[in-house]
Design an enzyme around this catalytic site. Structure first.
Site, PDB file in Angstrom:
ATOM      1  N   ARG A  53     108.383 124.686 -12.688  1.00 23.57           N
ATOM      2  CA  ARG A  53     108.764 123.188 -12.318  1.00 23.57           C
ATOM      3  C   ARG A  53     110.198 122.903 -12.548  1.00 23.57           C
ATOM      4  O   ARG A  53     111.117 123.838 -13.095  1.00 23.57           O
ATOM      5  CB  ARG A  53     107.757 121.907 -13.073  1.00 23.57           C
ATOM      6  N   GLY A  54     110.667 121.591 -12.064  1.00 20.99           N
ATOM      7  CA  GLY A  54     112.107 121.347 -11.987  1.00 20.99           C
ATOM      8  C   GLY A  54     112.614 121.841 -10.881  1.00 20.99           C
ATOM      9  O   GLY A  54     112.336 122.970 -10.427  1.00 20.99           O
ATOM     10  N   ALA A  55     113.382 120.863 -10.382  1.00 18.29           N
ATOM     11  CA  ALA A  55     113.551 121.016  -8.701  1.00 18.29           C
ATOM     12  C   ALA A  55     114.446 122.520  -8.498  1.00 18.29           C
ATOM     13  O   ALA A  55     113.798 122.875  -7.640  1.00 18.29           O
ATOM     14  CB  ALA A  55     114.634 119.704  -8.369  1.00 18.29           C
ATOM     15  N   ASP A 243     115.698 115.069  -9.219  1.00 22.83           N
ATOM     16  CA  ASP A 243     114.996 116.002  -8.145  1.00 22.83           C
ATOM     17  C   ASP A 243     115.467 115.554  -6.659  1.00 22.83           C
ATOM     18  O   ASP A 243     114.875 116.155  -5.611  1.00 22.83           O
ATOM     19  CB  ASP A 243     113.402 115.543  -8.209  1.00 22.83           C
ATOM     20  N   ASN A 253     114.677 110.753 -10.532  1.00 16.95           N
ATOM     21  CA  ASN A 253     114.259 111.773 -11.380  1.00 16.95           C
ATOM     22  C   ASN A 253     113.084 111.550 -12.238  1.00 16.95           C
ATOM     23  O   ASN A 253     112.458 110.286 -11.935  1.00 16.95           O
ATOM     24  CB  ASN A 253     115.475 111.794 -12.510  1.00 16.95           C
ATOM     25  N   LYS A 254     112.769 112.133 -13.114  1.00  8.45           N
ATOM     26  CA  LYS A 254     111.440 112.169 -14.009  1.00  8.45           C
ATOM     27  C   LYS A 254     111.296 110.314 -14.390  1.00  8.45           C
ATOM     28  O   LYS A 254     112.274 109.801 -14.651  1.00  8.45           O
ATOM     29  CB  LYS A 254     111.664 112.957 -14.993  1.00  8.45           C
TER      30      LYS A 254
HETATM   31  O1  MRU Z   1     107.777 117.083 -12.999  1.00  5.97           O
HETATM   32  P1  MRU Z   1     108.933 118.183 -13.261  1.00  5.97           P
HETATM   33  O2  MRU Z   1     108.909 118.712 -14.698  1.00  5.97           O
HETATM   34  O3  MRU Z   1     109.134 119.160 -12.159  1.00  5.97           O
HETATM   35  O4  MRU Z   1     110.256 117.255 -13.312  1.00  5.97           O
HETATM   36  C1  MRU Z   1     111.442 117.614 -13.600  1.00  5.97           C
HETATM   37  C2  MRU Z   1     112.496 116.536 -13.598  1.00  5.97           C
HETATM   38  O5  MRU Z   1     112.430 115.626 -13.473  1.00  5.97           O
HETATM   39  C3  MRU Z   1     113.975 117.206 -13.855  1.00  5.97           C
HETATM   40  O6  MRU Z   1     114.779 116.364 -14.343  1.00  5.97           O
HETATM   41  C4  MRU Z   1     114.696 117.673 -12.338  1.00  5.97           C
HETATM   42  O7  MRU Z   1     113.743 118.282 -11.659  1.00  5.97           O
HETATM   43  C5  MRU Z   1     116.069 118.246 -12.494  1.00  5.97           C
HETATM   44  S1  MRU Z   1     115.892 119.896 -13.121  1.00  5.97           S
HETATM   45  C6  MRU Z   1     117.323 120.584 -13.190  1.00  5.97           C
END
Ligand code: MRU
Length: 367
Positions: A53-55, A243, A253-254
């Protein structure tokens, strides 16, 4: 970054060249488990179930997923199917679509015989590019931390971050964490407040884990603590990941990021967003109106998992039977609340002009 001294990445081509290795992030922080992905279904499942996970990492995993699909079947139909299946795994992080489009461009005009090799090569490049971009973000963001450190005369610099925009969310270094790792590695006294980030607790389980394994001082805080810390001068800078950033600089973002930005604005704490350019979506402007916000299952809110004192991993229900649940995974912070965007090409103002000037080849004629 390092796990107990050993340099580690989040995704890799297995030594036999036949599979893709990942860290199963659903098992952290209590178990370090790696998995081998061998086909399209494995890759799609890994993204959807948030093993990765993470963009930026979602983008890299999707790129390797395309290779796995084309290795089995390099026809036009298989290519289209892989694109559609992978694109449907998660809706908000634009890096996913960016990576799939890059892969499509790399293989579309090639013969079937050439497609798998071309896909593997482009997926590898996407992963390497991510590492280089994050290092550049780190160098640019480091200057902000250094400026604060200079004013504090050797006192520790307190950074607040939300969710996990660390190396686990990318191929390596992270976005929000890259400046932090660089400051720490230079011997600067940097300390991180990691929001726990309900409902999935990426801050408590992932950010705290990776900072701890690299030796960066940190404190896990419940999500609602940031405003209080800011009122008492205990946060010098907020750095979060994203994201998707729109053409006008709105930041998705989250869930909970927006509240941190409001608290930061009220307390005049600088609020920075670290992002690689593949996270910019020049096709959208108003983030609140235009970005699709993923809604996830009720269990993520209703249930909590953790390790018991005798070492078992258990999942328990924390809400009454039958209570309805809402689980919006992301929110949008309007550009006016963002002090600056830390990119691989410098720290930019969060507005249309600055983004288009820094990334003209991406902005194209979509302005
Ligand atoms: O739902 P996730 O864990 O994929 O969400 C991740 C985030 O919100 C991060 O802040 C975002 O993807 C940036 S990662 C460098």
């Amino acid at each position: 970054m390092k796990i107990d001294g050993k340099p580690t990445r989040t995704i890799w081509l297995e030594a036999d060249g036949q599979g893709v290795g990942i860290i199963d992030q659903t098992q952290l922080p209590h178990r370090f488990v790696t998995l081998r992905l061998t086909d399209l279904a494995d890759a799609a499942h890994a993204i959807k179930s948030m093993q990765v996970r993470g963009a930026p990492l979602i983008g890299a995993a999707a790129a390797y997923g395309m290779w796995l699909a084309l290795r089995a079947d390099a026809s036009d139909e298989a290519l289209e199917r892989a694109y559609t299946v992978l694109l449907a795994t998660r809706p908000t992080a634009i890096n996913l679509k960016w990576a799939l489009d890059e892969m499509l461009a790399a293989v579309r005009n090639r013969s079937r015989a050439e497609r798998a090799a071309a896909a593997l090569s482009r997926a590898g490049e996407i992963a390497e590019e991510d590492v280089a971009i994050n290092q550049a973000i780190g160098r640019n963001g480091l200057k902000l931390i250094e400026e604060i450190a200079a004013k504090k005369n050797g006192e520790r610099v307190n950074v607040l971050t939300h969710c996990n925009a660390g190396w686990l969310a990318t191929v390596d270094w992270g976005t929000a964490t890259a400046p932090i790792y660089m400051a720490h590695d230079k011997g600067m006294p940097v300390h991180v407040y990691a929001d726990e980030t309900r409902p999935r607790n990426q801050g408590a389980s992932l950010t705290a884990w990776e900072l701890g394994h690299h030796g960066v001082p940190h404190t896990v805080i419940p999500d609602n603590t940031g405003g209080h810390l800011m009122q008492h001068g205990l946060v010098d800078i907020v750095i979060v990941g994203t994201d998707r950033v729109t053409a006008q600089g709105d930041v998705c973002n989250k869930i909970g990021t927006y509240l941190k930005a409001l608290a930061a604005a009220d307390n005049k704490v600088p609020f920075y967003v670290a992002l690689p350019s593949p996270t910019i979506d020049f096709t959208v402007s108003d983030g609140v109106a235009e970005i699709p916000i993923e809604q996830r299952g009720a269990d993520e809110v209703a249930m909590m998992s953790g390790r018991t004192k005798d070492g078992r991993i258990e999942t328990v229900q924390i809400i009454p039977d039958g209570s309805p649940v809402a689980n919006y995974a992301f929110d949008v912070t309007p550009a006016r609340l963002v002090t600056g965007l830390i990119t691989e090409r410098g720290v930019l103002a969060a507005n249309r002009e600055a983004l288009a000037k820094a990334f003209p080849e991406r902005a194209g004629n979509k302005l």
